[in-house]
Motif scaffolding. Structure first.
Motif, PDB file in Angstrom:
ATOM      1  N   HIS A   1       0.719  -1.296   0.039  1.00 20.46           N
ATOM      2  CA  HIS A   1      -0.115  -0.041   0.046  1.00 20.46           C
ATOM      3  C   HIS A   1       0.799   1.366   0.085  1.00 20.46           C
ATOM      4  O   HIS A   1       0.360   2.241  -0.607  1.00 20.46           O
ATOM      5  N   PHE A   2       2.064   1.155   0.645  1.00 17.03           N
ATOM      6  CA  PHE A   2       2.569   2.305   0.965  1.00 17.03           C
ATOM      7  C   PHE A   2       4.007   2.554  -0.132  1.00 17.03           C
ATOM      8  O   PHE A   2       4.812   1.777  -0.222  1.00 17.03           O
ATOM      9  N   PRO A   3       4.142   3.620  -0.696  1.00 16.62           N
ATOM     10  CA  PRO A   3       5.163   3.997  -1.617  1.00 16.62           C
ATOM     11  C   PRO A   3       6.567   3.755  -1.086  1.00 16.62           C
ATOM     12  O   PRO A   3       7.521   3.340  -1.669  1.00 16.62           O
ATOM     13  N   PRO A   4       6.717   3.968   0.153  1.00 23.28           N
ATOM     14  CA  PRO A   4       8.143   3.725   0.802  1.00 23.28           C
ATOM     15  C   PRO A   4       8.466   2.197   1.111  1.00 23.28           C
ATOM     16  O   PRO A   4       9.694   2.075   0.734  1.00 23.28           O
ATOM     17  N   ALA A   5       7.407   1.451   1.013  1.00 21.84           N
ATOM     18  CA  ALA A   5       7.714   0.177   1.123  1.00 21.84           C
ATOM     19  C   ALA A   5       7.888  -0.594  -0.333  1.00 21.84           C
ATOM     20  O   ALA A   5       8.846  -1.288  -0.365  1.00 21.84           O
ATOM     21  N   LEU A   6       7.264  -0.044  -1.438  1.00 21.51           N
ATOM     22  CA  LEU A   6       7.435  -0.575  -2.653  1.00 21.51           C
ATOM     23  C   LEU A   6       8.565   0.187  -3.301  1.00 21.51           C
ATOM     24  O   LEU A   6       9.429  -0.747  -3.825  1.00 21.51           O
ATOM     25  N   ARG A   7       9.185   1.233  -2.598  1.00 19.55           N
ATOM     26  CA  ARG A   7      10.463   1.589  -3.031  1.00 19.55           C
ATOM     27  C   ARG A   7      11.386   0.888  -2.613  1.00 19.55           C
ATOM     28  O   ARG A   7      12.629   0.561  -3.411  1.00 19.55           O
ATOM     29  N   ARG A   8      11.450   0.157  -1.353  1.00 14.17           N
ATOM     30  CA  ARG A   8      12.566  -0.489  -0.590  1.00 14.17           C
ATOM     31  C   ARG A   8      12.447  -1.858  -1.838  1.00 14.17           C
ATOM     32  O   ARG A   8      13.515  -2.324  -1.872  1.00 14.17           O
ATOM     33  N   LEU A   9      11.318  -2.160  -2.014  1.00 17.44           N
ATOM     34  CA  LEU A   9      11.336  -3.591  -2.897  1.00 17.44           C
ATOM     35  C   LEU A   9      12.048  -3.482  -4.060  1.00 17.44           C
ATOM     36  O   LEU A   9      12.939  -4.157  -4.502  1.00 17.44           O
ATOM     37  N   LEU A  10      11.687  -2.376  -4.787  1.00 15.50           N
ATOM     38  CA  LEU A  10      12.573  -1.930  -6.110  1.00 15.50           C
ATOM     39  C   LEU A  10      13.832  -1.903  -5.998  1.00 15.50           C
ATOM     40  O   LEU A  10      14.774  -2.182  -6.803  1.00 15.50           O
ATOM     41  N   ASP A  11      14.418  -0.735  -4.911  1.00 11.39           N
ATOM     42  CA  ASP A  11      15.596  -0.486  -4.956  1.00 11.39           C
ATOM     43  C   ASP A  11      16.579  -1.783  -4.661  1.00 11.39           C
ATOM     44  O   ASP A  11      17.743  -1.696  -4.882  1.00 11.39           O
ATOM     45  N   ARG A  12      16.245  -2.623  -3.793  1.00 11.92           N
ATOM     46  CA  ARG A  12      16.782  -3.840  -3.196  1.00 11.92           C
ATOM     47  C   ARG A  12      16.708  -4.776  -4.370  1.00 11.92           C
ATOM     48  O   ARG A  12      17.261  -6.014  -4.096  1.00 11.92           O
ATOM     49  N   ARG A  13      16.063  -4.519  -5.348  1.00 11.35           N
ATOM     50  CA  ARG A  13      15.748  -5.699  -6.595  1.00 11.35           C
ATOM     51  C   ARG A  13      15.280  -6.961  -5.918  1.00 11.35           C
ATOM     52  O   ARG A  13      15.822  -8.139  -6.307  1.00 11.35           O
ATOM     53  N   LEU A  14      14.479  -6.817  -5.054  1.00  8.10           N
ATOM     54  CA  LEU A  14      13.761  -8.062  -4.424  1.00  8.10           C
ATOM     55  C   LEU A  14      12.999  -8.901  -5.485  1.00  8.10           C
ATOM     56  O   LEU A  14      12.851 -10.227  -5.325  1.00  8.10           O
ATOM     57  N   LEU A  15      12.292  -8.448  -6.444  1.00  2.00           N
ATOM     58  CA  LEU A  15      11.510  -9.106  -7.537  1.00  2.00           C
ATOM     59  C   LEU A  15      12.455  -9.945  -8.149  1.00  2.00           C
ATOM     60  O   LEU A  15      12.247 -11.097  -8.471  1.00  2.00           O
ATOM     61  N   GLU A  16      13.541  -9.197  -8.760  1.00  4.00           N
ATOM     62  CA  GLU A  16      14.589 -10.025  -9.400  1.00  4.00           C
ATOM     63  C   GLU A  16      15.174 -11.266  -8.578  1.00  4.00           C
ATOM     64  O   GLU A  16      15.493 -12.261  -9.359  1.00  4.00           O
ATOM     65  N   GLY A  17      15.116 -10.928  -7.497  1.00  4.74           N
ATOM     66  CA  GLY A  17      15.787 -12.030  -6.646  1.00  4.74           C
ATOM     67  C   GLY A  17      14.877 -13.367  -6.590  1.00  4.74           C
ATOM     68  O   GLY A  17      15.272 -14.538  -6.477  1.00  4.74           O
ATOM     69  N   LEU A  18      13.692 -13.288  -7.015  1.00  6.07           N
ATOM     70  CA  LEU A  18      12.694 -14.280  -7.125  1.00  6.07           C
ATOM     71  C   LEU A  18      12.852 -14.676  -8.523  1.00  6.07           C
ATOM     72  O   LEU A  18      12.841 -15.990  -8.656  1.00  6.07           O
ATOM     73  N   ARG A  19      12.644 -13.800  -9.512  1.00  3.76           N
ATOM     74  CA  ARG A  19      12.588 -14.226 -10.709  1.00  3.76           C
ATOM     75  C   ARG A  19      13.598 -15.163 -11.209  1.00  3.76           C
ATOM     76  O   ARG A  19      13.473 -15.998 -12.274  1.00  3.76           O
ATOM     77  N   ALA A  20      14.993 -14.914 -10.746  1.00  4.52           N
ATOM     78  CA  ALA A  20      16.121 -15.664 -11.061  1.00  4.52           C
ATOM     79  C   ALA A  20      16.000 -16.953 -10.959  1.00  4.52           C
ATOM     80  O   ALA A  20      16.478 -18.100 -11.553  1.00  4.52           O
ATOM     81  N   TRP A  21      15.130 -17.644 -10.130  1.00  4.59           N
ATOM     82  CA  TRP A  21      15.004 -19.112  -9.827  1.00  4.59           C
ATOM     83  C   TRP A  21      13.521 -19.677 -10.565  1.00  4.59           C
ATOM     84  O   TRP A  21      13.390 -20.860 -10.132  1.00  4.59           O
ATOM     85  N   ILE A  22      13.121 -19.155 -11.616  1.00  2.00           N
ATOM     86  CA  ILE A  22      12.014 -19.776 -12.204  1.00  2.00           C
ATOM     87  C   ILE A  22      12.349 -19.990 -13.692  1.00  2.00           C
ATOM     88  O   ILE A  22      12.825 -18.701 -14.209  1.00  2.00           O
ATOM     89  N   CYS A  23      12.409 -20.974 -14.294  1.00  3.08           N
ATOM     90  CA  CYS A  23      12.586 -21.199 -15.853  1.00  3.08           C
ATOM     91  C   CYS A  23      11.672 -20.155 -16.373  1.00  3.08           C
ATOM     92  O   CYS A  23      10.458 -19.870 -16.302  1.00  3.08           O
TER      93      CYS A  23
END
Length: 255
Positions: A212-234
């Motif tokens: 819900h909050f931009p500061p939380a989503l910014r943390r997710l993006l700045d730390r590349r956390l989605l990419e950290g999941l994406r790398a483990w799926i074909c």
């Protein structure tokens, strides 16, 4: 307010100490112990970035510390963190806070912290949630997700994801077609549909739509956390689309 947090921390440590054996916590208990302090810091940081007044920021910090209190009793009783086959750790945590921490909380904090803990792990927040509670319920869900993303990535990179989630027996299978279809359509799915690691990571990628909050989503993006999941799926077109749409949504929500 610092004194209140230190009192909460002292009481929290006393509660956790009940689960030590020979002075040490079991591995998953220790993981949750450290997670609680990180979520406390995330919640405090997000609340500060939102410009909340000092008492609300302090309440957010305390909420983060206590949000997973139910996990310790849950794992001791049932040997699992799987709510579906044991006990709802949010409900249990709210009860434990009322039983063991109420004397340390102001009436304002008491109206917020236990119910926010109760709702922090549910699939959705109810539409009629008390307006005083709603921002705290949203904040703790955001802060929790930010650190869980980090924990998952850390365990994937260390080859220890099965130690973290023992029920995951299939670490290499492709995503389930039924789950992918639901995620593309609804951006959320019941954990009962998860059959393997790929399914789990796709469901977690879609957590962004419940942040819900931009500061939380910014943390997710700045730390590349989605990419950290994406790398483990074909890679497949559907997988690429799920991650691309999640990242795009997060970027726009931060704008």
């Amino acid at each position: 307010m610092k004194e209140v947090f230190e009192a909460l921390r002292e009481r929290f440590d006393a509660q956790v100490d009940r689960f030590r054996e020979g002075g040490a916590l079991k591995e998953l208990h220790d993981l949750k112990y450290r997670h609680c302090f990180r979520v406390s810091r995330e919640a405090e940081g997000i609340a500060s970035d939102l410009g909340w007044e000092a008492d609300r920021v302090a309440c957010a910090r305390g909420l983060g510390l206590l949000h997973d209190l139910g996990r310790f009793e849950q794992y001791a009783r049932h040997g699992t963190f799987n709510d579906r086959v044991s006990v709802d750790h949010g409900d249990l945590g709210a009860t434990l806070v009322r039983e063991h921490f109420a004397d340390l909380l102001s009436q304002t904090w008491l109206r917020v912290i236990p119910p926010a803990i109760r709702w922090h792990n549910k699939r959705r927040l109810p539409a009629d949630l008390d307006p005083e509670l709603l921002p705290f319920a949203r904040l703790i869900r955001d802060a929790d997700k930010v650190d869980v993303y980090r924990v998952i990535r850390e365990h994937l990179e260390a080859g220890r994801i099965r130690q973290l989630i023992p029920r995951l027996t299939d670490l290499e299978g492709p995503p389930s077609e039924a789950l992918v279809g639901v995620l593309l359509e609804e951006h959320t799915a019941d954990y009962g549909m998860v059959r393997n690691l790929a399914d789990l990571l796709l469901v977690q990628a879609c957590w962004v739509y419940d942040m819900h909050f931009p500061p939380a989503l910014r943390r997710l993006l700045d730390r590349r956390l989605l990419e950290g999941l994406r790398a483990w799926i074909c890679p497949t077109p559907a997988v690429d689309r799920i991650f691309a749409e999640a990242a795009d949504w997060a970027q726009k929500a931060c704008a």
